[in-house]
Design an enzyme around this catalytic site. Sequence first.
Site, mmCIF file in Angstrom:
data_model
loop_
_atom_site.group_PDB
_atom_site.id
_atom_site.type_symbol
_atom_site.label_atom_id
_atom_site.label_comp_id
_atom_site.label_asym_id
_atom_site.label_seq_id
_atom_site.Cartn_x
_atom_site.Cartn_y
_atom_site.Cartn_z
ATOM 1 N N ARG A 258 37.530 15.378 -21.326
ATOM 2 C CA ARG A 258 38.087 14.359 -20.425
ATOM 3 C C ARG A 258 39.069 13.511 -21.223
ATOM 4 O O ARG A 258 38.670 12.648 -21.971
ATOM 5 C CB ARG A 258 36.947 13.485 -19.879
ATOM 6 C CG ARG A 258 37.325 12.703 -18.636
ATOM 7 C CD ARG A 258 36.364 11.553 -18.409
ATOM 8 N NE ARG A 258 36.664 10.468 -19.319
ATOM 9 C CZ ARG A 258 35.756 9.626 -19.846
ATOM 10 N NH1 ARG A 258 34.487 9.731 -19.549
ATOM 11 N NH2 ARG A 258 36.124 8.672 -20.670
ATOM 12 N N HIS A 262 37.313 7.479 -17.709
ATOM 13 C CA HIS A 262 36.431 8.020 -16.659
ATOM 14 C C HIS A 262 37.038 7.755 -15.277
ATOM 15 O O HIS A 262 37.090 8.624 -14.420
ATOM 16 C CB HIS A 262 35.045 7.382 -16.760
ATOM 17 C CG HIS A 262 34.176 7.695 -15.590
ATOM 18 N ND1 HIS A 262 33.642 8.949 -15.389
ATOM 19 C CD2 HIS A 262 33.792 6.938 -14.536
ATOM 20 C CE1 HIS A 262 32.954 8.940 -14.262
ATOM 21 N NE2 HIS A 262 33.025 7.746 -13.725
ATOM 22 N N TYR A 271 34.602 3.005 -26.668
ATOM 23 C CA TYR A 271 33.514 3.873 -27.129
ATOM 24 C C TYR A 271 33.959 5.181 -27.780
ATOM 25 O O TYR A 271 33.141 6.005 -28.149
ATOM 26 C CB TYR A 271 32.539 4.168 -25.970
ATOM 27 C CG TYR A 271 33.176 4.765 -24.730
ATOM 28 C CD1 TYR A 271 33.424 6.121 -24.630
ATOM 29 C CD2 TYR A 271 33.532 3.948 -23.653
ATOM 30 C CE1 TYR A 271 33.997 6.659 -23.495
ATOM 31 C CE2 TYR A 271 34.112 4.474 -22.509
ATOM 32 C CZ TYR A 271 34.336 5.834 -22.436
ATOM 33 O OH TYR A 271 34.926 6.357 -21.317
HETATM 34 C C1 LIG Z 1 22.855 9.274 -9.471
HETATM 35 C C2 LIG Z 1 23.987 8.563 -10.120
HETATM 36 N N1 LIG Z 1 23.795 7.950 -11.310
HETATM 37 C C3 LIG Z 1 24.829 7.306 -11.915
HETATM 38 C C4 LIG Z 1 26.062 7.267 -11.321
HETATM 39 C C5 LIG Z 1 27.217 6.547 -12.002
HETATM 40 N N2 LIG Z 1 28.136 7.577 -12.519
HETATM 41 C C6 LIG Z 1 29.242 7.926 -11.835
HETATM 42 S S1 LIG Z 1 30.093 9.142 -12.612
HETATM 43 C C7 LIG Z 1 28.987 9.194 -13.881
HETATM 44 C C8 LIG Z 1 29.170 10.141 -15.039
HETATM 45 C C9 LIG Z 1 29.106 11.570 -14.666
HETATM 46 O O1 LIG Z 1 29.430 12.348 -15.780
HETATM 47 P P1 LIG Z 1 29.664 13.884 -15.673
HETATM 48 O O2 LIG Z 1 28.701 14.486 -14.712
HETATM 49 O O3 LIG Z 1 29.682 14.440 -17.053
HETATM 50 O O4 LIG Z 1 31.112 14.018 -14.985
HETATM 51 P P2 LIG Z 1 32.545 13.586 -15.552
HETATM 52 O O5 LIG Z 1 32.793 12.194 -15.051
HETATM 53 O O6 LIG Z 1 32.498 13.655 -17.027
HETATM 54 O O7 LIG Z 1 33.516 14.527 -14.946
HETATM 55 C C10 LIG Z 1 27.970 8.266 -13.692
HETATM 56 C C11 LIG Z 1 26.856 8.034 -14.653
HETATM 57 C C12 LIG Z 1 26.207 7.900 -10.066
HETATM 58 N N3 LIG Z 1 27.388 7.921 -9.421
HETATM 59 N N4 LIG Z 1 25.172 8.541 -9.501
#
Ligand SMILES: Cc1ncc(C[n+]2csc(CCOP(=O)(O)OP(=O)(O)O)c2C)c(N)n1
Length: 359
Positions: A258, A262, A271
């Site tokens: 990425r 985010h 970070y």
């Molecule tokens: C159940 C839940 N927990 C926490 C969140 C907050 N949140 C949104 S995106 C994210 C990270 C997801 O990371 P990843 O699956 O690796 O996808 P990326 O953003 O790296 O594409 C989090 C923790 C959420 N939306 N839903």
Amino acid sequence: MPIPTISYLNEKGELASGYTPQISHEALLRGYKVMMMTRLVDDRMITLQRQGIITFAMSSLGEEACSVASAAALSIEDWMYPQYREAGIMFWRGFTPQQYIHHMFGDRDDLMYGRQMPNHFGSRSINVVTVSSPIGTKIPHAAGCAYAIKLQKEKIVAICYFGEGATSEGDFHAGLNFAAVRKVPTIFFCRNNGYAISTPCCRQFACEGIASKGEGYGIEAFRVDGNDFFAVHDIVAKARQHCVEGKGPVLIEAMTFRRGAHSTSDDPSQYRLDDEVKQWEAKDPILRLRLYLEKQGLWDKQKEQQLINEVTESINQAIAKAKETPLPPIEMMIEHVYFEAPAKLKEQLHEIKKVSLDD
Ligand SMILES: Cc1ncc(C[n+]2csc(CCOP(=O)(O)OP(=O)(O)O)c2C)c(N)n1
Ligand SMILES: [Mg+2]
């Protein structure tokens, strides 16, 4: 033992010796254009958010091959369950920048009528199930969809996209186990991009990546270079074949990074170091495919400029139109959710209308 990463296209745009492309020049060129469109739209949406014109945006900078090359290996009838970094699947399936930008504005012409966050796209007409904010919830849904496909004896698949962070959710385990036991045609496509917001992989799981988890469920699993258009395309084509032959689900771990924040609510300088991000620039999926296409005489600087001009113009026009498009009618807040809106919601709507009239 580390699981090997399947890769055919190197950083100079050269294919591994002995490898024969499984995709036509026409589809490759289309894939290249769709990846470029995805990047240009994403980039502009970040700027619009910074200008205060839209509320929120997320980009798939550096991860475009995961969405576009996988979509290119599937059939339009296949069901797709994206996370939020898969705008490329929409463009591959013919969603226009205008449709996408109406969604990002949440205006009257947004298919979601502004009831979703931006980047939470979907479209019934192209078999893409709407993104949900709660991470991982689509994994069992895709397994269930594939169970229905199996019961109906259809020769199609359901693909579910998610990040490596999503694999820490219980839904990941429930979805994979169900799909394995029922031997249903689901492709679980995990984009391992190194981070879940600020959490790096080493703080997310202690095992050897995500592909290694397939064994525990009895699911065929592969690890692939997620920035290699050829490798992603071929492994998804192979997984699809496996699924439609009734051999059960497949787990794919696509190694990528990425490169952006985010979301527009995040500041990655808090970070991680820039050096880590820089290392991935040379592995850029668009650059690698462009170098390959140039070597084949299929692409040049002039075509590149023309493409950038055309896409930029279509984005400009789409933004201008979205700016003039009114918001959805306030009634849309409660419509299309229940067969008939409950009395409580009708009451609340009445109150909102009164307040806006009083203003
Ligand atoms: C159940 C839940 N927990 C926490 C969140 C907050 N949140 C949104 S995106 C994210 C990270 C997801 O990371 P990843 O699956 O690796 O996808 P990326 O953003 O790296 O594409 C989090 C923790 C959420 N939306 N839903
Ligand atoms: Mg991630």
